[in-house]
Design a protein around this motif. Structure first.
Motif, PDB file in Angstrom:
ATOM      1  N   TYR A 155      28.499  35.607  -3.098  1.00  9.90           N
ATOM      2  CA  TYR A 155      27.520  34.852  -2.326  1.00  9.90           C
ATOM      3  C   TYR A 155      27.738  34.981  -0.818  1.00  9.90           C
ATOM      4  N   GLU A 156      28.890  35.500  -0.393  1.00 14.10           N
ATOM      5  CA  GLU A 156      29.199  35.532   1.024  1.00 14.10           C
ATOM      6  C   GLU A 156      28.285  36.493   1.775  1.00 14.10           C
ATOM      7  N   LEU A 157      27.766  36.041   2.908  1.00  8.63           N
ATOM      8  CA  LEU A 157      27.029  36.914   3.802  1.00  8.63           C
ATOM      9  C   LEU A 157      28.032  37.631   4.703  1.00  8.63           C
ATOM     10  N   ASP A 158      27.787  38.891   4.924  1.00  2.34           N
ATOM     11  CA  ASP A 158      28.745  39.711   5.668  1.00  2.34           C
ATOM     12  C   ASP A 158      28.526  39.564   7.178  1.00  2.34           C
ATOM     13  N   PHE A 159      28.575  38.319   7.635  1.00  3.84           N
ATOM     14  CA  PHE A 159      28.424  38.026   9.055  1.00  3.84           C
ATOM     15  C   PHE A 159      29.411  36.937   9.449  1.00  3.84           C
ATOM     16  N   LYS A 160      29.798  36.928  10.712  1.00  4.50           N
ATOM     17  CA  LYS A 160      30.720  35.918  11.203  1.00  4.50           C
ATOM     18  C   LYS A 160      30.014  34.572  11.320  1.00  4.50           C
ATOM     19  N   GLU A 161      30.794  33.517  11.444  1.00  9.12           N
ATOM     20  CA  GLU A 161      30.233  32.187  11.663  1.00  9.12           C
ATOM     21  C   GLU A 161      29.476  32.154  12.991  1.00  9.12           C
ATOM     22  N   ASN A 162      28.463  31.286  13.046  1.00  5.77           N
ATOM     23  CA  ASN A 162      27.713  31.044  14.283  1.00  5.77           C
ATOM     24  C   ASN A 162      27.093  32.325  14.846  1.00  5.77           C
ATOM     25  N   SER A 163      26.515  33.158  13.981  1.00  2.02           N
ATOM     26  CA  SER A 163      26.000  34.457  14.419  1.00  2.02           C
ATOM     27  C   SER A 163      24.507  34.466  14.706  1.00  2.02           C
ATOM     28  N   PHE A 164      23.734  33.552  14.107  1.00  2.00           N
ATOM     29  CA  PHE A 164      22.278  33.662  14.181  1.00  2.00           C
ATOM     30  C   PHE A 164      21.629  32.373  14.692  1.00  2.00           C
ATOM     31  N   ASP A 165      20.497  32.565  15.383  1.00  3.13           N
ATOM     32  CA  ASP A 165      19.708  31.430  15.858  1.00  3.13           C
ATOM     33  C   ASP A 165      18.732  30.945  14.789  1.00  3.13           C
ATOM     34  N   PHE A 166      18.367  31.846  13.879  1.00  4.06           N
ATOM     35  CA  PHE A 166      17.372  31.506  12.856  1.00  4.06           C
ATOM     36  C   PHE A 166      17.680  32.275  11.581  1.00  4.06           C
ATOM     37  N   VAL A 167      17.659  31.576  10.445  1.00  4.98           N
ATOM     38  CA  VAL A 167      17.863  32.206   9.138  1.00  4.98           C
ATOM     39  C   VAL A 167      16.727  31.769   8.213  1.00  4.98           C
ATOM     40  N   PHE A 168      16.109  32.753   7.560  1.00  5.27           N
ATOM     41  CA  PHE A 168      14.995  32.481   6.640  1.00  5.27           C
ATOM     42  C   PHE A 168      15.332  33.006   5.252  1.00  5.27           C
ATOM     43  N   SER A 169      14.971  32.234   4.217  1.00  4.76           N
ATOM     44  CA  SER A 169      15.174  32.686   2.840  1.00  4.76           C
ATOM     45  C   SER A 169      14.163  32.019   1.918  1.00  4.76           C
ATOM     46  N   ARG A 170      13.739  32.777   0.918  1.00  4.27           N
ATOM     47  CA  ARG A 170      12.903  32.219  -0.147  1.00  4.27           C
ATOM     48  C   ARG A 170      13.593  32.419  -1.492  1.00  4.27           C
ATOM     49  N   ALA A 171      14.913  32.579  -1.464  1.00  3.70           N
ATOM     50  CA  ALA A 171      15.659  32.906  -2.678  1.00  3.70           C
ATOM     51  C   ALA A 171      16.371  31.710  -3.295  1.00  3.70           C
ATOM     52  N   LEU A 172      16.221  30.526  -2.709  1.00  2.00           N
ATOM     53  CA  LEU A 172      17.039  29.396  -3.144  1.00  2.00           C
ATOM     54  C   LEU A 172      16.803  29.023  -4.604  1.00  2.00           C
ATOM     55  N   ASP A 173      15.557  29.020  -5.030  1.00  3.18           N
ATOM     56  CA  ASP A 173      15.273  28.635  -6.415  1.00  3.18           C
ATOM     57  C   ASP A 173      15.323  29.832  -7.367  1.00  3.18           C
ATOM     58  N   LYS A 174      15.937  30.937  -6.913  1.00  4.65           N
ATOM     59  CA  LYS A 174      16.051  32.129  -7.758  1.00  4.65           C
ATOM     60  C   LYS A 174      17.503  32.561  -7.932  1.00  4.65           C
ATOM     61  N   VAL A 175      18.435  31.748  -7.457  1.00  2.15           N
ATOM     62  CA  VAL A 175      19.853  32.084  -7.597  1.00  2.15           C
ATOM     63  C   VAL A 175      20.516  31.069  -8.511  1.00  2.15           C
ATOM     64  N   SER A 176      21.638  31.465  -9.092  1.00  2.00           N
ATOM     65  CA  SER A 176      22.299  30.608 -10.074  1.00  2.00           C
ATOM     66  C   SER A 176      23.045  29.444  -9.439  1.00  2.00           C
ATOM     67  N   VAL A 177      23.560  29.644  -8.220  1.00  2.00           N
ATOM     68  CA  VAL A 177      24.297  28.567  -7.541  1.00  2.00           C
ATOM     69  C   VAL A 177      23.697  28.406  -6.142  1.00  2.00           C
ATOM     70  N   PRO A 178      22.595  27.675  -6.001  1.00  2.03           N
ATOM     71  CA  PRO A 178      21.919  27.552  -4.703  1.00  2.03           C
ATOM     72  C   PRO A 178      22.770  26.882  -3.640  1.00  2.03           C
ATOM     73  N   ALA A 179      23.673  25.993  -4.038  1.00  2.00           N
ATOM     74  CA  ALA A 179      24.512  25.302  -3.048  1.00  2.00           C
ATOM     75  C   ALA A 179      25.364  26.285  -2.264  1.00  2.00           C
ATOM     76  N   LEU A 180      25.862  27.332  -2.923  1.00  2.00           N
ATOM     77  CA  LEU A 180      26.683  28.324  -2.236  1.00  2.00           C
ATOM     78  C   LEU A 180      25.855  29.147  -1.256  1.00  2.00           C
ATOM     79  N   LEU A 181      24.630  29.447  -1.635  1.00  2.00           N
ATOM     80  CA  LEU A 181      23.744  30.169  -0.720  1.00  2.00           C
ATOM     81  C   LEU A 181      23.475  29.341   0.526  1.00  2.00           C
ATOM     82  N   MET A 182      23.239  28.042   0.360  1.00  2.00           N
ATOM     83  CA  MET A 182      22.969  27.176   1.499  1.00  2.00           C
ATOM     84  C   MET A 182      24.189  27.059   2.410  1.00  2.00           C
ATOM     85  N   LEU A 183      25.359  26.990   1.821  1.00  2.00           N
ATOM     86  CA  LEU A 183      26.579  26.923   2.625  1.00  2.00           C
ATOM     87  C   LEU A 183      26.739  28.174   3.485  1.00  2.00           C
ATOM     88  N   GLU A 184      26.401  29.326   2.926  1.00  2.00           N
ATOM     89  CA  GLU A 184      26.502  30.563   3.677  1.00  2.00           C
ATOM     90  C   GLU A 184      25.468  30.635   4.797  1.00  2.00           C
TER      91      GLU A 184
END
Length: 467
Positions: A155-184
């Protein structure tokens, strides 16, 4: 009977059945070897989709190949068991563009933001952002995936902490562990950064929007939901990463046109080194900004003292008069405080104005002051808006010096200056900070982190010990 058994054994060992079993075993072993290699290749680098139109969906990762340094590889999800379901192209494109336009109209997003799109539809999102003028946009389609090498979902995104001003996703209800995606997603966002999630809506009324947004809100650990709306058949949930710790200053995105930071960046090397308060500070010599910058052409000198009124007289005599002069000779001094008991000591002097801010009392109980008519002090209600007052007092072309304690209540005003962009009008700050004085929370306990974060963000700040 014995001949039949012997014949069967011979066929197993030497015949076509043995060859078939052997070939199947080889194919199975090859599959086990190849899949991890493909995963390793996909995990080796993040992907920056280019504005390429292929078919009806502009560079949609769910249906089109991705470009890897000139080589075309189809996503593994298209070859085996997809983790993200495909969406209709037109609906995907229309919903995505509506999201970005809505956020831009609300001033939650601008085309100077460093953006990241995660999961299904990232190619479409990148194409939409490029059309809206975004030049710094990245997309990652591989999130999450099952790695046989690591024997778990990655689930880890290959980016450092505090890297982006804006993050968009429509995958939350399509992954098995959405909480981990949100944390990333939260981890990748800078303090004050905006995240936008599209999820399936239950219905179009307010109750349906709330039900759709509640799971997203429950996953957030360091952000607050700031907007929820219906986008076609989906629910848009927008959240902002909190900007409330001293370590956040370094990563906060200031406006692209920030005069004080632009002017001070080349001069930051001249600042005096930071000193650990445990080793004393008697020998510290402050490097006043006018030593390295000509301020004689500035309109006015504005000196604002926040919560440190006891140092007004000494700072004017020892700092302002010797080191800060402008051609117009115009200088204004403002003392912002809740304590009116010692006003007669300095406010009666010409050019000094007192601004009553009861919020600086913190949790201490104060009585409503009874002002002397001769003092002519500006009065404000409990809801005093410091940033509003600041923007109405300071104009471009002024040289602004800010002096303040680093208690929790004063630091909140500093956060407000950053959030509003008004910090870009502050040329120099003298900050009195101690890890052991006037602070009961972690927000103002780490002085060295505070000073380093402010300096790294381009603020010309001094470690001030008081006079």
């Amino acid at each position: 009977m014995k001949m039949g058994v012997k014949s069967l054994k011979w066929q197993i060992l030497h015949g076509s059945l043995a060859r078939r079993l052997f070939l199947r075993a080889c194919l199975f072993a090859s599959a086990l070897a190849i899949v991890p290699l493909v995963e390793i290749v996909r995990d080796a680098r993040s992907i920056e989709p280019f504005a390429v139109n292929i078919g009806d969906c502009p560079f949609d990762v769910s249906s089109n190949p991705l470009l890897f340094r000139g080589d075309y590889l189809r996503p593994l999800s298209a070859l085996a068991f997809p983790l993200f379901g495909a969406l209709p192209c037109k609906d995907t494109e229309d919903s995505t563009i509506r999201v970005f336009r809505e956020l831009m109209e609300m001033d939650l997003l601008d085309n100077g933001a460093k953006t990241l799109c995660v999961g299904v539809g990232s190619g479409t999102a990148i194409s939409a952002l490029r059309e809206l003028g975004f030049s710094d946009a990245l997309g990652v389609d591989r999130h999450p995936f099952f790695s046989l090498l690591r024997k778990r979902f990655i689930y880890e995104l290959d980016f450092k902490e505090n890297s982006f001003d804006f993050v968009f996703s429509r995958a939350l209800d399509k992954v098995s562990v959405p909480a981990l995606l949100m944390l990333e997603i939260e981890r990748a966002l800078r303090p004050g950064g905006i995240g936008a999630i599209l999820v399936g809506a239950h219905d179009y009324n307010s109750g349906g929007l709330i039900r759709s947004a509640t799971p997203v809100s429950s996953f957030l650990k360091s952000s607050n939901v700031v907007h929820v709306s219906a986008i076609n058949s989906y629910t848009l949930v927008v959240f902002e990463k909190r900007f409330d710790t001293v370590s956040s200053f370094e990563h906060y995105r200031l406006p692209d046109e920030c005069p004080s930071v632009k002017n001070n960046r080349p001069l930051m090397k001249n600042l005096e080194p930071l000193v650990d308060e445990n080793f004393g500070h008697c020998e510290t010599q402050l490097s006043y900004l006018p030593k390295f910058m000509n301020i004689s052409s500035r309109n006015r000198l504005i000196y604002i003292n926040i919560g440190a009124g006891q140092y007004v007289s000494s700072s004017i005599e020892n700092m302002i008069k010797p080191f800060y002069t402008v051609n117009s000779r115009a200088s204004d001094v403002y003392v912002i405080d809740h304590d009116t008991s010692a006003l007669s000591a300095y406010v009666r002097k010409p050019g000094i104005a007192f601004v009553y801010h009861p919020g600086l009392a913190g949790n201490n109980t104060i009585s409503h002051p009874d002002f002397d008519e001769d003092l002519s002090m500006p009065m404000y209600a409990e809801g005093f808006d410091f940033v509003h007052w600041f923007k109405g007092t300071v104009i471009s072309g002024d040289f602004v010096v800010l002096m303040m304690n680093a208690r929790e209540v004063e630091l909140k005003l500093l956060f407000e200056l950053f959030k509003s962009g008004a910090i870009c009008l502050v040329d120099e700050i003298f900050l009195r900070c101690s890890d052991s004085v006037d602070c009961n929370t972690a927000i103002c306990k780490d002085c060295m982190t505070l000073f380093k974060g402010l300096r790294n963000s381009g603020v010309f700040v001094h470690q001030w010990w008081g006079f």
